[in-house]
Design an enzyme around this catalytic site. Structure first.
Site, PDB file in Angstrom:
ATOM      1  N   HIS A  28      10.346  -1.073  -3.879  1.00 18.55           N
ATOM      2  CA  HIS A  28       9.214  -1.288  -2.975  1.00 18.55           C
ATOM      3  C   HIS A  28       7.936  -1.099  -3.872  1.00 18.55           C
ATOM      4  O   HIS A  28       7.143  -2.184  -3.849  1.00 18.55           O
ATOM      5  CB  HIS A  28       9.393  -0.590  -1.638  1.00 18.55           C
ATOM      6  CG  HIS A  28       8.069  -0.484  -0.877  1.00 18.55           C
ATOM      7  ND1 HIS A  28       7.446  -1.487  -0.155  1.00 18.55           N
ATOM      8  CD2 HIS A  28       7.037   0.622  -0.640  1.00 18.55           C
ATOM      9  CE1 HIS A  28       6.459  -1.080   0.236  1.00 18.55           C
ATOM     10  NE2 HIS A  28       6.204  -0.134   0.136  1.00 18.55           N
ATOM     11  N   HIS A  52       1.401   4.217  -4.907  1.00 12.26           N
ATOM     12  CA  HIS A  52       0.910   4.574  -3.531  1.00 12.26           C
ATOM     13  C   HIS A  52       1.751   5.253  -2.565  1.00 12.26           C
ATOM     14  O   HIS A  52       1.234   6.048  -1.797  1.00 12.26           O
ATOM     15  CB  HIS A  52       0.703   2.975  -2.752  1.00 12.26           C
ATOM     16  CG  HIS A  52       1.769   2.487  -1.915  1.00 12.26           C
ATOM     17  ND1 HIS A  52       2.778   1.550  -2.981  1.00 12.26           N
ATOM     18  CD2 HIS A  52       2.328   2.440  -0.866  1.00 12.26           C
ATOM     19  CE1 HIS A  52       3.682   1.373  -2.050  1.00 12.26           C
ATOM     20  NE2 HIS A  52       3.445   1.785  -0.867  1.00 12.26           N
ATOM     21  N   GLU A  56       2.842  10.418  -0.957  1.00 12.39           N
ATOM     22  CA  GLU A  56       3.405  10.627   0.372  1.00 12.39           C
ATOM     23  C   GLU A  56       4.739  11.100   0.395  1.00 12.39           C
ATOM     24  O   GLU A  56       5.203  11.768   1.522  1.00 12.39           O
ATOM     25  CB  GLU A  56       2.812   9.374   1.144  1.00 12.39           C
ATOM     26  CG  GLU A  56       3.094   9.117   2.661  1.00 12.39           C
ATOM     27  CD  GLU A  56       2.754   7.595   3.173  1.00 12.39           C
ATOM     28  OE1 GLU A  56       3.562   7.328   3.652  1.00 12.39           O
ATOM     29  OE2 GLU A  56       1.578   7.471   2.890  1.00 12.39           O
ATOM     30  N   ASP A  57       5.378  10.630  -0.319  1.00 12.33           N
ATOM     31  CA  ASP A  57       6.904  10.715  -0.300  1.00 12.33           C
ATOM     32  C   ASP A  57       7.702  11.470  -1.386  1.00 12.33           C
ATOM     33  O   ASP A  57       9.002  11.419  -1.493  1.00 12.33           O
ATOM     34  CB  ASP A  57       7.451   9.154  -0.368  1.00 12.33           C
ATOM     35  CG  ASP A  57       7.058   8.525   1.187  1.00 12.33           C
ATOM     36  OD1 ASP A  57       6.866   9.028   1.952  1.00 12.33           O
ATOM     37  OD2 ASP A  57       7.167   7.162   0.952  1.00 12.33           O
ATOM     38  N   ASP A 114       1.504  -3.627   0.418  1.00 14.45           N
ATOM     39  CA  ASP A 114       2.346  -2.736   0.916  1.00 14.45           C
ATOM     40  C   ASP A 114       3.101  -3.130   2.145  1.00 14.45           C
ATOM     41  O   ASP A 114       4.354  -3.338   2.378  1.00 14.45           O
ATOM     42  CB  ASP A 114       1.872  -1.321   1.146  1.00 14.45           C
ATOM     43  CG  ASP A 114       2.705  -0.287   1.857  1.00 14.45           C
ATOM     44  OD1 ASP A 114       3.730  -0.453   1.584  1.00 14.45           O
ATOM     45  OD2 ASP A 114       2.197   0.698   2.488  1.00 14.45           O
TER      46      ASP A 114
END
Length: 182
Positions: A28, A52, A56-57, A114
């Site tokens: 991704h 990106h 966040e992950d 995204d």
């Protein structure tokens, strides 16, 4: 720096897969980077696109991004990240919608890349799996439709220039295909 970002993201996302699939998650962010490269973005925007989801992950923090890739890349990654993953899905998505109304254009471009890759993946998987596809997500199809249609409206409002307006049109077509079909 581009290859350093690819290696960094690959290491950060090691062991992660796309929801409900066997596809390594790193595909991704690489696809996001590819969209930005093909849209002739400058290297810092491409790098931020590849990175990106790291904050966040993964355990990566913005300070790590800033140390390795600079303040501008870190700021772009921060802008493209949800600030509070522990908040409800609705609040996180509403925050994204509100933020996109005034976000810097470079962040909007990253978020479009995204979301475009996400909806392309959604369209492909939905075609294969059918309505059971929605079981992979925190929220069912009606909430997903609301979110994607809100994004589509914002992208049309904010983006006026090529090659990004063509990407918005592709996003629009895919949103209609996924949410307005059967």
């Amino acid at each position: 720096m581009l290859f350093k970002a690819i290696e960094f993201a690959a290491k950060a996302h090691t062991g992660q897969f796309r929801k409900g699939s066997r596809v390594p998650y790193i595909i991704h962010p690489l696809q996001v980077g590819k969209i930005l490269i093909e849209s002739d973005c400058e290297e810092e925007i491409i790098i931020a696109g590849i990175l990106h989801d790291t904050v966040e992950d993964t355990p990566v923090e913005l300070i790590d991004i800033e140390k390795l890739f600079g303040k501008r890349v870190a700021d772009l990654v921060a802008g493209a990240s949800e600030p509070n993953k522990s908040d409800s899905w609705e609040n996180r998505k509403q925050h994204t919608i509100n933020f996109l109304k005034t976000a810097p254009m470079d962040v909007v471009k990253i978020m479009l890349a995204d979301k475009l890759d996400n909806i392309q993946t959604t369209a492909n998987e939905y075609q294969k799996v059918g309505k059971d596809f929605w079981n992979r997500f925190e929220r069912p199809k009606p909430q997903q439709k609301w979110y994607h249609e809100s994004l589509r409206e914002l992208f049309f409002l904010r983006i006026q220039d090529e090659p990004f307006i063509s990407l918005v049109k592709t996003f629009d077509q895919l949103v209609q295909s996924v949410f307005c079909g059967n």
